[in-house]
Design a protein around this motif. Structure first.
Motif, PDB file in Angstrom:
ATOM      1  N   LEU A  77     -13.889   1.883  36.823  1.00 43.04           N
ATOM      2  CA  LEU A  77     -12.881   2.656  37.550  1.00 43.04           C
ATOM      3  C   LEU A  77     -11.495   2.443  36.954  1.00 43.04           C
ATOM      4  CD1 LEU A  77     -12.356   4.461  40.088  1.00 43.04           C
ATOM      5  CD2 LEU A  77     -11.925   2.319  41.338  1.00 43.04           C
ATOM      6  N   ILE A  78     -11.168   1.208  36.609  1.00 41.29           N
ATOM      7  CA  ILE A  78      -9.874   0.895  35.995  1.00 41.29           C
ATOM      8  C   ILE A  78      -9.725   1.614  34.667  1.00 41.29           C
ATOM      9  CG2 ILE A  78      -8.486  -0.935  34.950  1.00 41.29           C
ATOM     10  CD1 ILE A  78      -9.691  -2.842  37.014  1.00 41.29           C
ATOM     11  N   GLU A  79     -10.773   1.566  33.860  1.00 36.51           N
ATOM     12  CA  GLU A  79     -10.716   2.202  32.545  1.00 36.51           C
ATOM     13  C   GLU A  79     -10.542   3.713  32.664  1.00 36.51           C
ATOM     14  OE1 GLU A  79     -14.221   0.995  30.540  1.00 36.51           O
ATOM     15  OE2 GLU A  79     -13.603  -1.104  30.328  1.00 36.51           O
ATOM     16  N   LEU A  80     -11.271   4.335  33.579  1.00 38.34           N
ATOM     17  CA  LEU A  80     -11.186   5.784  33.730  1.00 38.34           C
ATOM     18  C   LEU A  80      -9.813   6.230  34.237  1.00 38.34           C
ATOM     19  CD1 LEU A  80     -14.711   6.619  35.215  1.00 38.34           C
ATOM     20  CD2 LEU A  80     -13.852   7.223  32.954  1.00 38.34           C
ATOM     21  N   ASN A  81      -9.207   5.409  35.101  1.00 36.55           N
ATOM     22  CA  ASN A  81      -7.880   5.747  35.622  1.00 36.55           C
ATOM     23  C   ASN A  81      -6.751   5.237  34.731  1.00 36.55           C
ATOM     24  OD1 ASN A  81      -8.571   7.248  37.941  1.00 36.55           O
ATOM     25  ND2 ASN A  81      -9.007   5.378  39.091  1.00 36.55           N
ATOM     26  N   GLU A  82      -7.125   4.508  33.681  1.00 33.58           N
ATOM     27  CA  GLU A  82      -6.159   4.010  32.697  1.00 33.58           C
ATOM     28  C   GLU A  82      -5.014   3.234  33.353  1.00 33.58           C
ATOM     29  OE1 GLU A  82      -4.984   7.481  30.502  1.00 33.58           O
ATOM     30  OE2 GLU A  82      -6.859   7.533  29.355  1.00 33.58           O
ATOM     31  N   VAL A  83      -5.391   2.340  34.251  1.00 30.38           N
ATOM     32  CA  VAL A  83      -4.394   1.515  34.947  1.00 30.38           C
ATOM     33  C   VAL A  83      -4.109   0.262  34.124  1.00 30.38           C
ATOM     34  CG1 VAL A  83      -3.860   0.229  37.047  1.00 30.38           C
ATOM     35  CG2 VAL A  83      -5.184   2.344  37.182  1.00 30.38           C
ATOM     36  N   LYS A  84      -2.843   0.014  33.859  1.00 32.99           N
ATOM     37  CA  LYS A  84      -2.459  -1.188  33.129  1.00 32.99           C
ATOM     38  C   LYS A  84      -2.009  -2.286  34.085  1.00 32.99           C
ATOM     39  CE  LYS A  84       0.385  -2.969  29.366  1.00 32.99           C
ATOM     40  NZ  LYS A  84       1.411  -2.674  28.332  1.00 32.99           N
ATOM     41  N   ASN A  85      -1.084  -1.963  34.978  1.00 42.29           N
ATOM     42  CA  ASN A  85      -0.604  -2.931  35.963  1.00 42.29           C
ATOM     43  C   ASN A  85      -0.612  -2.281  37.340  1.00 42.29           C
ATOM     44  OD1 ASN A  85       0.306  -5.300  34.285  1.00 42.29           O
ATOM     45  ND2 ASN A  85       1.485  -3.668  33.325  1.00 42.29           N
ATOM     46  N   GLY A  86      -1.302  -2.892  38.265  1.00 41.18           N
ATOM     47  CA  GLY A  86      -1.419  -2.304  39.600  1.00 41.18           C
ATOM     48  C   GLY A  86      -2.418  -3.061  40.446  1.00 41.18           C
ATOM     49  N   GLN A  87      -3.219  -2.309  41.167  1.00 39.45           N
ATOM     50  CA  GLN A  87      -4.184  -2.952  42.050  1.00 39.45           C
ATOM     51  C   GLN A  87      -5.365  -2.030  42.345  1.00 39.45           C
ATOM     52  OE1 GLN A  87      -1.504  -3.656  45.369  1.00 39.45           O
ATOM     53  NE2 GLN A  87      -2.317  -1.905  46.495  1.00 39.45           N
ATOM     54  N   ILE A  88      -6.429  -2.670  42.786  1.00 38.52           N
ATOM     55  CA  ILE A  88      -7.600  -1.949  43.283  1.00 38.52           C
ATOM     56  C   ILE A  88      -7.690  -2.207  44.776  1.00 38.52           C
ATOM     57  CG2 ILE A  88     -10.103  -1.694  43.216  1.00 38.52           C
ATOM     58  CD1 ILE A  88     -10.108  -2.964  40.492  1.00 38.52           C
ATOM     59  N   TYR A  89      -7.883  -1.144  45.543  1.00 37.88           N
ATOM     60  CA  TYR A  89      -8.228  -1.286  46.958  1.00 37.88           C
ATOM     61  C   TYR A  89      -9.691  -0.876  47.087  1.00 37.88           C
ATOM     62  CZ  TYR A  89      -8.661  -0.562  51.943  1.00 37.88           C
ATOM     63  OH  TYR A  89      -9.089  -0.634  53.248  1.00 37.88           O
ATOM     64  N   LEU A  90     -10.500  -1.724  47.729  1.00 38.17           N
ATOM     65  CA  LEU A  90     -11.882  -1.349  47.998  1.00 38.17           C
ATOM     66  C   LEU A  90     -12.264  -1.755  49.408  1.00 38.17           C
ATOM     67  CD1 LEU A  90     -14.477  -3.811  46.531  1.00 38.17           C
ATOM     68  CD2 LEU A  90     -12.053  -4.195  46.128  1.00 38.17           C
ATOM     69  N   GLN A  91     -13.098  -0.935  50.030  1.00 38.57           N
ATOM     70  CA  GLN A  91     -13.573  -1.247  51.374  1.00 38.57           C
ATOM     71  C   GLN A  91     -15.026  -0.832  51.513  1.00 38.57           C
ATOM     72  OE1 GLN A  91     -11.036   1.152  54.020  1.00 38.57           O
ATOM     73  NE2 GLN A  91     -12.740   2.570  54.294  1.00 38.57           N
ATOM     74  N   VAL A  92     -15.683  -1.517  52.434  1.00 38.41           N
ATOM     75  CA  VAL A  92     -17.071  -1.191  52.767  1.00 38.41           C
ATOM     76  C   VAL A  92     -17.151  -1.053  54.278  1.00 38.41           C
ATOM     77  CG1 VAL A  92     -19.499  -1.840  52.547  1.00 38.41           C
ATOM     78  CG2 VAL A  92     -17.851  -2.609  50.820  1.00 38.41           C
TER      79      VAL A  92
END
Length: 283
Positions: A77-92
């Protein structure tokens, strides 16, 4: 175009469909994590994913993927969105089923969503420090679970914002617990004090990194509850979270802490923390 992880698929944002009877939406019945991205790398990913599964176990929620598979999907997901500096939010969440308070019978499949966001480090605030205020901790008694039930945290944060403060320092009676979205620490005579990791606080991942930093710089750690008055009498005061890192608090309820500036021990902790970031960008 923004990509979203939806269950085991990475799809376009507009293609995500969450049921109106999803239990996360109706009950806050689920768990979540926020993970920092530095220079395209996920910081303390293993610790965050482990805690996600621990929280899920505590509410009897089954995550239908192994930890290794989830790691792989997040990196993709990070690679596809090309994020360098930031964060991931995930929930279940526990999934979608006709509305009833008890768990669905038979069980339904849980719903996982995750997205990325570009964010900058709060470099200026890490140097100058921030203001905080005391707010009564009115939350439930299982704060060790990183659940979606965050209304108490939201109200506390809003009270802080309304007072022009960066964060709310929560307390049960006179005892400090944590922040509305952070852990809290006082420093006195070169010793770090913080509430023990029990059901009243979340054992933050950054909190654990700070403990490792303390060991490296020779700073004793005492996991012991302290009071509002003791907080005001600390030489230095800090908060920590995934986004705030090691953040100095220089005043509480408009009362200056110590010299009212970032203290020497805080700066040492920040420097030790900096060395753990995949690519150092300086503070």
């Amino acid at each position: 175009m923004v990509k979203i992880l939806w269950n085991d698929r990475i799809i376009n944002e507009e293609d995500v469909k969450i049921g109106f009877e999803d239990r996360g939406y109706q009950f806050g019945d689920g768990v979540y994590e926020v993970i920092k991205i530095y220079n395209g790398d996920v910081f303390t990913a293993t610790e965050h994913i482990d805690r996600l599964y621990e929280s899920a176990d505590k509410i009897q929620l089954v995550i239908p993927y192994t930890k290794d598979v989830l790691h792989k999907m997040l990196y993709e997901l990070i690679e596809l969105n090309e994020v360098k500096n930031g964060q991931i939010y995930l929930q279940v969440t526990r999934g979608t089923s006709p509305r009833q308070h008890n768990f669905p019978t038979p069980a339904v499949e849980s719903v996982l969503t995750a997205y990325t966001k570009e964010t900058n480090r709060p470099l200026s605030q890490l140097q100058t420090g921030v203001k905080a205020c005391f707010v009564e901790d009115m939350r439930w008694l299982r704060c060790d679970i990183k659940s979606l039930n965050l209304l108490g945290n939201v109200l506390a944060k809003q009270e802080a914002v309304s007072k022009d403060c960066f964060e709310a320092i929560l307390h049960r009676g006179e005892v400090i617990t944590e922040g509305s979205s952070s852990n809290m620490y006082g420093i006195k005579n070169g010793v770090l004090y913080t509430h023990p990791a029990n059901n009243l606080i979340l054992n933050g991942i950054t909190r654990r990194v700070i403990f490792a930093c303390c060991e490296e710089i020779g700073m004793p750690v005492v996991e012991e509850a302290f009071t509002k008055q003791q907080a005001l009498e600390m030489d230095e005061f800090i908060m920590s979270s995934t986004s705030a890192e090691v953040m100095p608090i220089v005043s509480i309820d408009d009362q200056m802490i110590g010299s009212g500036t970032r203290g020497q021990w805080t700066e040492k902790l920040q420097q030790a923390f900096e060395k753990k970031i995949p690519v150092s960008v300086g503070i």
